[in-house]
Design a protein around this motif. Sequence first.
Motif, PDB file in Angstrom:
ATOM      1  N   ALA A   1      13.955  -1.679  -3.314  1.00 27.67           N
ATOM      2  CA  ALA A   1      13.750  -2.066  -2.053  1.00 27.67           C
ATOM      3  C   ALA A   1      12.452  -3.264  -1.681  1.00 27.67           C
ATOM      4  CB  ALA A   1      13.611  -0.936  -1.120  1.00 27.67           C
ATOM      5  N   LEU A   2      11.538  -3.245  -2.883  1.00 33.37           N
ATOM      6  CA  LEU A   2      10.470  -4.074  -2.819  1.00 33.37           C
ATOM      7  C   LEU A   2      10.931  -5.453  -3.114  1.00 33.37           C
ATOM      8  CD1 LEU A   2       8.192  -1.932  -4.915  1.00 33.37           C
ATOM      9  CD2 LEU A   2       8.130  -1.996  -2.450  1.00 33.37           C
ATOM     10  N   ARG A   3       9.875  -6.277  -2.444  1.00 30.99           N
ATOM     11  CA  ARG A   3       9.876  -7.841  -2.701  1.00 30.99           C
ATOM     12  C   ARG A   3       9.550  -7.927  -4.120  1.00 30.99           C
ATOM     13  NH1 ARG A   3       7.656  -7.691   2.431  1.00 30.99           N
ATOM     14  NH2 ARG A   3       5.748  -6.814   1.713  1.00 30.99           N
ATOM     15  N   ARG A   4       9.968  -8.936  -4.808  1.00 33.93           N
ATOM     16  CA  ARG A   4       9.718  -9.059  -6.239  1.00 33.93           C
ATOM     17  C   ARG A   4       8.126  -9.130  -6.529  1.00 33.93           C
ATOM     18  NH1 ARG A   4      12.564 -10.684 -10.354  1.00 33.93           N
ATOM     19  NH2 ARG A   4      14.440 -11.433  -9.160  1.00 33.93           N
ATOM     20  N   THR A   5       7.345  -9.722  -5.796  1.00 36.41           N
ATOM     21  CA  THR A   5       5.795  -9.848  -5.919  1.00 36.41           C
ATOM     22  C   THR A   5       5.429  -8.449  -5.957  1.00 36.41           C
ATOM     23  OG1 THR A   5       5.654 -10.318  -3.446  1.00 36.41           O
ATOM     24  CG2 THR A   5       5.769 -11.970  -5.377  1.00 36.41           C
ATOM     25  N   ASP A   6       5.826  -7.655  -4.918  1.00 38.38           N
ATOM     26  CA  ASP A   6       5.305  -6.270  -5.007  1.00 38.38           C
ATOM     27  C   ASP A   6       5.750  -5.390  -5.996  1.00 38.38           C
ATOM     28  OD1 ASP A   6       3.834  -6.956  -2.470  1.00 38.38           O
ATOM     29  OD2 ASP A   6       5.460  -6.011  -1.141  1.00 38.38           O
ATOM     30  N   ARG A   7       6.974  -5.682  -6.475  1.00 44.86           N
ATOM     31  CA  ARG A   7       7.394  -4.672  -7.650  1.00 44.86           C
ATOM     32  C   ARG A   7       7.063  -5.186  -8.968  1.00 44.86           C
ATOM     33  NH1 ARG A   7      12.575  -5.834  -6.786  1.00 44.86           N
ATOM     34  NH2 ARG A   7      12.825  -7.589  -7.867  1.00 44.86           N
ATOM     35  N   ASP A   8       6.633  -6.491  -9.076  1.00 42.75           N
ATOM     36  CA  ASP A   8       5.649  -6.799 -10.060  1.00 42.75           C
ATOM     37  C   ASP A   8       4.176  -6.117 -10.173  1.00 42.75           C
ATOM     38  OD1 ASP A   8       7.925  -8.270 -10.996  1.00 42.75           O
ATOM     39  OD2 ASP A   8       7.074 -10.366 -10.389  1.00 42.75           O
ATOM     40  N   HIS A   9       3.712  -6.332  -8.847  1.00 35.12           N
ATOM     41  CA  HIS A   9       2.455  -5.658  -8.760  1.00 35.12           C
ATOM     42  C   HIS A   9       2.336  -4.084  -9.294  1.00 35.12           C
ATOM     43  CE1 HIS A   9      -1.492  -4.955  -7.083  1.00 35.12           C
ATOM     44  NE2 HIS A   9      -0.891  -3.844  -6.441  1.00 35.12           N
TER      45      HIS A   9
ATOM     46  N   PRO B   1       0.020   1.423 -15.465  1.00 34.07           N
ATOM     47  CA  PRO B   1      -0.473   2.038 -16.590  1.00 34.07           C
ATOM     48  C   PRO B   1      -2.005   2.409 -16.374  1.00 34.07           C
ATOM     49  CG  PRO B   1       0.554   0.127 -17.151  1.00 34.07           C
ATOM     50  CD  PRO B   1       0.655   0.055 -15.722  1.00 34.07           C
ATOM     51  N   HIS B   2      -2.508   1.969 -14.903  1.00 36.99           N
ATOM     52  CA  HIS B   2      -3.979   2.443 -14.594  1.00 36.99           C
ATOM     53  C   HIS B   2      -3.902   3.570 -13.878  1.00 36.99           C
ATOM     54  CE1 HIS B   2      -5.406  -1.785 -15.642  1.00 36.99           C
ATOM     55  NE2 HIS B   2      -4.388  -2.221 -15.265  1.00 36.99           N
ATOM     56  N   ILE B   3      -2.716   4.361 -13.736  1.00 35.12           N
ATOM     57  CA  ILE B   3      -2.829   5.680 -13.120  1.00 35.12           C
ATOM     58  C   ILE B   3      -2.369   6.426 -13.835  1.00 35.12           C
ATOM     59  CG2 ILE B   3      -2.101   6.994 -10.992  1.00 35.12           C
ATOM     60  CD1 ILE B   3      -1.751   4.562  -9.508  1.00 35.12           C
ATOM     61  N   GLN B   4      -2.969   7.668 -14.298  1.00 39.75           N
ATOM     62  CA  GLN B   4      -2.527   8.650 -15.046  1.00 39.75           C
ATOM     63  C   GLN B   4      -3.143   9.958 -14.794  1.00 39.75           C
ATOM     64  OE1 GLN B   4      -0.968   8.191 -17.789  1.00 39.75           O
ATOM     65  NE2 GLN B   4      -1.025   5.856 -17.681  1.00 39.75           N
ATOM     66  N   VAL B   5      -2.216  10.897 -14.789  1.00 37.50           N
ATOM     67  CA  VAL B   5      -2.220  12.227 -14.451  1.00 37.50           C
ATOM     68  C   VAL B   5      -2.263  13.180 -15.683  1.00 37.50           C
ATOM     69  CG1 VAL B   5      -1.489  14.110 -13.048  1.00 37.50           C
ATOM     70  CG2 VAL B   5      -1.244  11.902 -12.021  1.00 37.50           C
ATOM     71  N   VAL B   6      -3.188  13.959 -15.874  1.00 36.97           N
ATOM     72  CA  VAL B   6      -3.477  14.849 -17.028  1.00 36.97           C
ATOM     73  C   VAL B   6      -2.709  15.982 -16.649  1.00 36.97           C
ATOM     74  CG1 VAL B   6      -4.807  15.598 -18.951  1.00 36.97           C
ATOM     75  CG2 VAL B   6      -5.211  13.224 -17.778  1.00 36.97           C
TER      76      VAL B   6
ATOM     77  N   GLU C   1       0.854  -1.153   0.023  1.00 33.78           N
ATOM     78  CA  GLU C   1      -0.119  -0.007   0.000  1.00 33.78           C
ATOM     79  C   GLU C   1       0.778   1.198   0.059  1.00 33.78           C
ATOM     80  OE1 GLU C   1      -2.063  -3.311   1.007  1.00 33.78           O
ATOM     81  OE2 GLU C   1      -0.396  -2.467   1.785  1.00 33.78           O
ATOM     82  N   GLU C   2       1.908   1.197   0.713  1.00 42.28           N
ATOM     83  CA  GLU C   2       2.954   2.351   0.804  1.00 42.28           C
ATOM     84  C   GLU C   2       3.568   2.637  -0.723  1.00 42.28           C
ATOM     85  OE1 GLU C   2       4.297   2.265   5.202  1.00 42.28           O
ATOM     86  OE2 GLU C   2       5.249   1.062   3.955  1.00 42.28           O
ATOM     87  N   ALA C   3       3.923   1.594  -1.285  1.00 42.36           N
ATOM     88  CA  ALA C   3       4.474   1.770  -2.580  1.00 42.36           C
ATOM     89  C   ALA C   3       3.625   2.206  -3.667  1.00 42.36           C
ATOM     90  CB  ALA C   3       4.961   0.096  -3.077  1.00 42.36           C
ATOM     91  N   MET C   4       2.126   1.778  -3.673  1.00 45.70           N
ATOM     92  CA  MET C   4       1.374   2.305  -4.508  1.00 45.70           C
ATOM     93  C   MET C   4       1.250   3.851  -4.121  1.00 45.70           C
ATOM     94  SD  MET C   4       0.318  -0.049  -6.337  1.00 45.70           S
ATOM     95  CE  MET C   4      -0.949   0.630  -7.134  1.00 45.70           C
ATOM     96  N   ALA C   5       0.968   4.374  -2.900  1.00 41.85           N
ATOM     97  CA  ALA C   5       1.206   5.706  -2.555  1.00 41.85           C
ATOM     98  C   ALA C   5       1.782   6.493  -3.353  1.00 41.85           C
ATOM     99  CB  ALA C   5       0.779   5.799  -1.179  1.00 41.85           C
ATOM    100  N   LEU C   6       3.357   5.915  -3.384  1.00 44.17           N
ATOM    101  CA  LEU C   6       4.614   6.613  -3.787  1.00 44.17           C
ATOM    102  C   LEU C   6       4.516   6.608  -5.387  1.00 44.17           C
ATOM    103  CD1 LEU C   6       7.255   5.196  -1.492  1.00 44.17           C
ATOM    104  CD2 LEU C   6       6.565   7.270  -1.397  1.00 44.17           C
ATOM    105  N   LEU C   7       3.780   5.615  -5.888  1.00 41.72           N
ATOM    106  CA  LEU C   7       3.611   5.351  -7.414  1.00 41.72           C
ATOM    107  C   LEU C   7       2.742   6.688  -7.701  1.00 41.72           C
ATOM    108  CD1 LEU C   7       3.832   4.007 -10.184  1.00 41.72           C
ATOM    109  CD2 LEU C   7       1.786   2.814  -9.222  1.00 41.72           C
ATOM    110  N   THR C   8       1.899   6.733  -7.156  1.00 42.56           N
ATOM    111  CA  THR C   8       0.783   7.933  -7.304  1.00 42.56           C
ATOM    112  C   THR C   8       1.563   9.280  -7.202  1.00 42.56           C
ATOM    113  OG1 THR C   8      -1.240   6.788  -6.262  1.00 42.56           O
ATOM    114  CG2 THR C   8      -1.474   9.222  -6.604  1.00 42.56           C
TER     115      THR C   8
END
Length: 326
Positions: A112-120, A126-131, A78-85
């Motif tokens: 620093a992420l686990r491989r599964t989280d990095r793949d996620h 691609p599902h997050i876009q900022v115009v 969840e933290e990684a997803m927030a940083l992706l945003t």
Amino acid sequence: MDHETNRLTRLVTLLTLLQTKRLLSATELAQRFSVSTRTIYRDIRTLEQAGVPIVTQDGKGYTLVDGYRLPPIMFTREEAMALLTAEKLAIGLTDTSTAQLTGSAMDKVRAALRRTDRDHLETFAPHIQVVGPGELHSRPNAYQQLVTAITQQRVVKLSYRAAVSAEVTTRDVEPIGLYLSQQWHLVGFCRLRQAFRNFRLDRIQDLSIRAEAFVARSETLAYYWAQEATRRGREKVVIRLQPTAVPAESVQRLYDTKHQFGWAYEQLLPDGQIEMTFFIGSMPYIAAWLLPYAGAVTVLEPAELLQELSELARRSYQFFAPATGV
């Protein structure tokens, strides 16, 4: 979550906080974790017994011995997803330099992420876009320079194009803050005008950081906005919107931007209209915003707004109406 697991989580978070802040008081930590200060005292002793070099400053709080660091703690998914945003926002809304720095930081996070989280993360990206307001390469490369100038309290030299006259002036500015409202803005003390001014970054033609440092001012962005509200005054505007009279996307655009024009509150009327109340500082500003909603908006007050809209519509017609031949 059982008691021991909860305490372990708190200890790990406490250690992370000690590495990210210079000084933390027991009261502050107790409020952060919703526990008593006595619990915090016990947690600090536990970390000390584990070999963490914590320094207690009497009456102030706790800090780590300078230079002490632990290897990075794993991010949760969840933290990684927030940083992706955050990365997407930086790419979409700042400049090339900031986007590159954010991308470099995110590469370290991914490492620093686990491989599964990095793949996620890679699958979901691609599902997050900022115009943003324009292509990244076409935006002025000013944001990161201004961040540097603000943090180092350095004077910046601007070549700035005025909005109405398009005149370009050169001025020295003591920057105090940046904010985003459709466009990025710089607020700073303008030595040319001897007052605080607001500069849109897309109107900065050229920018350089001078070697001169300025003495920090007590004024903040909040102070600037409060002074602007006092200087301009706030006038009440009441309109009625008939949502069915314009396309749905236009209504959505109005709702997405209403807070920028002093929206205060609204109510739904029995006939389906929406009565909206604003408190504004500029009549021409809100008139230009409302003009595209002709046929869907009724101005209830003040009469000056209706006059402003009528004049704006007249000038628009004179400019855009096709010339008639003789």
